[in-house]
Design an enzyme around this catalytic site. Structure first.
Site, PDB file in Angstrom:
ATOM      1  N   ASN A 248       0.831  -1.217   0.000  1.00 31.49           N
ATOM      2  CA  ASN A 248       0.000   0.000   0.000  1.00 31.49           C
ATOM      3  C   ASN A 248       0.860   1.259   0.000  1.00 31.49           C
ATOM      4  OD1 ASN A 248      -3.072  -0.308   0.170  1.00 31.49           O
ATOM      5  ND2 ASN A 248      -2.333  -1.963   1.479  1.00 31.49           N
TER       6      ASN A 248
ATOM      7  N   HIS B 273      -8.146  -0.778   6.089  1.00 34.06           N
ATOM      8  CA  HIS B 273      -8.427  -2.092   6.691  1.00 34.06           C
ATOM      9  C   HIS B 273      -9.025  -2.988   5.599  1.00 34.06           C
ATOM     10  CE1 HIS B 273      -9.325  -4.893   9.928  1.00 34.06           C
ATOM     11  NE2 HIS B 273     -10.466  -5.129   9.290  1.00 34.06           N
TER      12      HIS B 273
ATOM     13  N   ASP C 109      -9.825   0.214  14.434  1.00 34.69           N
ATOM     14  CA  ASP C 109     -10.763   0.085  13.309  1.00 34.69           C
ATOM     15  C   ASP C 109     -12.135   0.727  13.532  1.00 34.69           C
ATOM     16  OD1 ASP C 109      -8.763  -1.424  12.064  1.00 34.69           O
ATOM     17  OD2 ASP C 109      -9.533  -3.303  12.884  1.00 34.69           O
TER      18      ASP C 109
HETATM   19  C1  GRF Z   1      -3.343  -4.469   4.036  1.00 35.09           C
HETATM   20  O1  GRF Z   1      -4.222  -5.517   3.770  1.00 35.09           O
HETATM   21  C2  GRF Z   1      -4.006  -3.401   4.870  1.00 35.09           C
HETATM   22  O2  GRF Z   1      -5.376  -3.287   4.628  1.00 35.09           O
HETATM   23  C3  GRF Z   1      -3.791  -3.890   6.259  1.00 35.09           C
HETATM   24  O3  GRF Z   1      -2.503  -4.461   6.254  1.00 35.09           O
HETATM   25  C4  GRF Z   1      -2.189  -4.916   4.930  1.00 35.09           C
HETATM   26  C5  GRF Z   1      -0.878  -4.293   4.562  1.00 35.09           C
HETATM   27  O4  GRF Z   1      -0.365  -4.793   3.396  1.00 35.09           O
HETATM   28  N1  GRF Z   1      -3.980  -2.841   7.230  1.00 35.09           N
HETATM   29  P1  GRF Z   1       0.862  -4.093   2.699  1.00 35.09           P
HETATM   30  O5  GRF Z   1       2.027  -4.110   3.698  1.00 35.09           O
HETATM   31  O6  GRF Z   1       0.461  -2.707   2.328  1.00 35.09           O
HETATM   32  O7  GRF Z   1       1.142  -4.960   1.523  1.00 35.09           O
END
Ligand code: GRF
Length: 186
Positions: free
Chosen positions: A15, A96, A137
């Site tokens: 992300n 989330h 959350d």
């Molecule tokens: C994602 O699924 C996000 O929604 C959650 O943790 C995960 C992180 O994944 N909070 P990344 O490290 O961004 O691949």
């Protein structure tokens, strides 16, 4: 609008990568540890990395030094301490991997979220961007994206579909919420 943005990550950083690659101006990555995937992704993009202090006062002063307008949690697994939530109230966002309020709260992260969706027999899942409050959350929801749960889904196949939706939803929501130009008076 002034927009110094910090991203906090504890994991692979996909992300974080989606945000940076979409053009979100990330002033620094706050990482939970030096060897996580997100750190390598930041270094390869020339984005400064800070290893986040674990104590609340140390974390607050390190964040304050960075003078952020916004803090984006992107796979951040520790609770953000109350002093930090209070000081940057309304300016901390999280993503989330479920349609909150379903399947959120303490202990519901990563694979466990998708296991819970499948165990509940839900026919759709998705992701949620929300403002961060002191409870996991639970802050006000800013945006959601939906994906179907398909016959034969495993936690991994569902996670991959949700993650792809996250990579679109988070940058789009950040541009709208944190980077929108002020509307000029007519
Ligand atoms: C994602 O699924 C996000 O929604 C959650 O943790 C995960 C992180 O994944 N909070 P990344 O490290 O961004 O691949």
């Amino acid at each position: 609008m002034s927009s110094r943005i910090l991203v906090f990550a504890s994991g692979s950083g996909s992300n974080f990568q989606a945000l940076a690659d979409a053009g979100v101006p990330v002033a620094a990555l706050f990482a939970s540890a030096p060897h996580i995937g997100a750190v390598a992704k930041a270094e390869s993009r020339g984005i400064p990395v800070v290893i986040a202090p674990t104590d609340p006062a140390g974390l607050e002063s390190r964040i304050a030094q960075a003078q952020p307008d916004w803090i984006l949690l992107a796979g951040w697994l520790r609770l953000i301490p109350a002093n930090v939530v209070a000081r940057w109230a309304g300016r901390i966002l999280n993503i989330h991997p479920s349609l909150l309020p379903r399947h959120g709260g303490p202990g519901l992260y990563g694979r466990r979220v998708h296991e819970a969706v499948l165990a509940a027999g839900d026919t759709e899942s998705g992701c949620t961007v929300h403002r961060v409050t002191e409870a996991y959350d639970e802050g006000p929801i800013l945006a959601q994206a939906r994906v179907p749960v398909l016959p034969g889904d495993t936690p991994e196949s569902l996670a991959a579909r949700v993650l792809a939706a996250e990579h679109r939803l988070y940058p789009e929501t950040v541009f709208r919420t944190c980077l929108a130009p002020p509307t000029s008076p007519r």
